[in-house]
Design a protein around this motif. Sequence first.
Motif, PDB file in Angstrom:
ATOM      1  N   GLU A  27      24.040  43.704  13.424  1.00  0.00           N
ATOM      2  CA  GLU A  27      23.564  44.668  14.410  1.00  0.00           C
ATOM      3  C   GLU A  27      23.198  45.995  13.759  1.00  0.00           C
ATOM      4  O   GLU A  27      22.212  46.622  14.131  1.00  0.00           O
ATOM      5  CB  GLU A  27      24.603  44.881  15.519  1.00  0.00           C
ATOM      6  N   LEU A  28      23.989  46.425  12.806  1.00  0.00           N
ATOM      7  CA  LEU A  28      23.653  47.655  12.085  1.00  0.00           C
ATOM      8  C   LEU A  28      22.308  47.495  11.383  1.00  0.00           C
ATOM      9  O   LEU A  28      21.457  48.390  11.441  1.00  0.00           O
ATOM     10  CB  LEU A  28      24.744  48.006  11.072  1.00  0.00           C
ATOM     11  N   ARG A  30      19.892  45.296  12.100  1.00  0.00           N
ATOM     12  CA  ARG A  30      18.833  45.110  13.096  1.00  0.00           C
ATOM     13  C   ARG A  30      18.384  46.442  13.685  1.00  0.00           C
ATOM     14  O   ARG A  30      17.192  46.671  13.890  1.00  0.00           O
ATOM     15  CB  ARG A  30      19.321  44.185  14.205  1.00  0.00           C
ATOM     16  N   LYS A  31      19.336  47.329  13.932  1.00  0.00           N
ATOM     17  CA  LYS A  31      19.012  48.627  14.515  1.00  0.00           C
ATOM     18  C   LYS A  31      18.640  49.670  13.458  1.00  0.00           C
ATOM     19  O   LYS A  31      18.270  50.783  13.819  1.00  0.00           O
ATOM     20  CB  LYS A  31      20.190  49.131  15.347  1.00  0.00           C
ATOM     21  N   VAL A  33      20.656  51.138  11.317  1.00  0.00           N
ATOM     22  CA  VAL A  33      21.677  52.183  11.280  1.00  0.00           C
ATOM     23  C   VAL A  33      22.462  52.067   9.978  1.00  0.00           C
ATOM     24  O   VAL A  33      22.986  50.998   9.655  1.00  0.00           O
ATOM     25  CB  VAL A  33      22.638  52.061  12.492  1.00  0.00           C
ATOM     26  N   LYS A  41      27.552  59.090  14.554  1.00  0.00           N
ATOM     27  CA  LYS A  41      27.655  58.677  15.958  1.00  0.00           C
ATOM     28  C   LYS A  41      29.108  58.580  16.397  1.00  0.00           C
ATOM     29  O   LYS A  41      29.460  58.976  17.503  1.00  0.00           O
ATOM     30  CB  LYS A  41      26.952  57.341  16.176  1.00  0.00           C
ATOM     31  N   TYR A  68      31.935  50.426  17.497  1.00  0.00           N
ATOM     32  CA  TYR A  68      30.508  50.292  17.268  1.00  0.00           C
ATOM     33  C   TYR A  68      29.752  50.212  18.594  1.00  0.00           C
ATOM     34  O   TYR A  68      28.750  50.875  18.790  1.00  0.00           O
ATOM     35  CB  TYR A  68      30.188  49.062  16.432  1.00  0.00           C
TER      36      TYR A  68
END
Length: 71
Positions: A27-28, A30-31, A33, A41, A68
Amino acid sequence: MRRGYGRQGRPADRRIRDESQELLKSELKRKGVTYAQLAEKLATMDIHETERNLNNKISGGALALRSYFNA
Protein backbone atom coordinates in the motif's frame (compact mmCIF):
# COMPACT_ATOMS: atom_id res chain seq x y z
CA MET A 1 1.85 -28.63 29.17
CA ARG A 2 2.64 -25.32 27.53
CA ARG A 3 4.05 -25.49 24.05
CA GLY A 4 7.00 -23.18 23.41
CA TYR A 5 6.80 -21.26 20.17
CA GLY A 6 9.88 -19.11 20.62
CA ARG A 7 10.32 -15.55 19.42
CA GLN A 8 8.37 -16.07 16.20
CA GLY A 9 5.14 -16.93 18.00
CA ARG A 10 2.42 -19.30 16.88
CA PRO A 11 2.23 -20.22 13.19
CA ALA A 12 -1.08 -18.36 12.75
CA ASP A 13 0.43 -15.27 14.37
CA ARG A 14 3.42 -15.42 12.01
CA ARG A 15 1.11 -15.72 9.00
CA ILE A 16 -0.95 -12.72 10.09
CA ARG A 17 2.20 -10.70 10.78
CA ASP A 18 3.70 -11.59 7.40
CA GLU A 19 0.49 -10.81 5.51
CA SER A 20 0.07 -7.52 7.36
CA GLN A 21 3.65 -6.57 6.61
CA GLU A 22 3.22 -7.29 2.89
CA LEU A 23 -0.08 -5.40 2.77
CA LEU A 24 1.43 -2.36 4.43
CA LYS A 25 4.49 -2.34 2.18
CA SER A 26 2.42 -2.78 -0.98
CA GLU A 27 0.00 0.00 0.00
CA LEU A 28 2.84 2.39 0.74
CA LYS A 29 4.35 1.61 -2.64
CA ARG A 30 1.01 1.83 -4.46
CA LYS A 31 0.29 5.25 -2.96
CA GLY A 32 3.87 6.43 -3.46
CA VAL A 33 4.33 7.14 0.25
CA THR A 34 7.85 7.03 1.66
CA TYR A 35 8.67 6.19 5.26
CA ALA A 36 9.54 9.85 5.79
CA GLN A 37 6.10 10.90 4.51
CA LEU A 38 4.43 8.25 6.65
CA ALA A 39 6.32 9.56 9.68
CA GLU A 40 5.00 13.06 8.94
CA LYS A 41 1.42 11.82 8.59
CA LEU A 42 1.65 9.83 11.81
CA ALA A 43 3.09 12.87 13.62
CA THR A 44 -0.10 14.78 12.81
CA MET A 45 -1.90 12.07 14.77
CA ASP A 46 0.53 12.48 17.70
CA ILE A 47 2.33 9.25 16.81
CA HIS A 48 6.00 10.16 16.69
CA GLU A 49 8.24 7.75 14.79
CA THR A 50 11.35 8.40 12.78
CA GLU A 51 11.80 7.16 9.23
CA ARG A 52 14.35 4.63 10.48
CA ASN A 53 12.05 3.41 13.26
CA LEU A 54 9.23 2.90 10.78
CA ASN A 55 11.51 0.97 8.47
CA ASN A 56 12.60 -1.30 11.33
CA LYS A 57 9.09 -1.78 12.67
CA ILE A 58 7.55 -2.51 9.29
CA SER A 59 10.36 -4.89 8.37
CA GLY A 60 9.98 -6.61 11.72
CA GLY A 61 6.20 -6.67 11.52
CA ALA A 62 5.83 -4.61 14.69
CA LEU A 63 3.88 -1.64 13.37
CA ALA A 64 0.16 -1.82 13.98
CA LEU A 65 -1.81 -1.58 10.76
CA ARG A 66 -4.31 0.78 12.34
CA SER A 67 -1.59 3.45 12.46
CA TYR A 68 -1.22 3.26 8.71
CA PHE A 69 -4.91 3.12 7.91
CA ASN A 70 -5.56 6.17 10.05
CA ALA A 71 -2.86 8.15 8.21
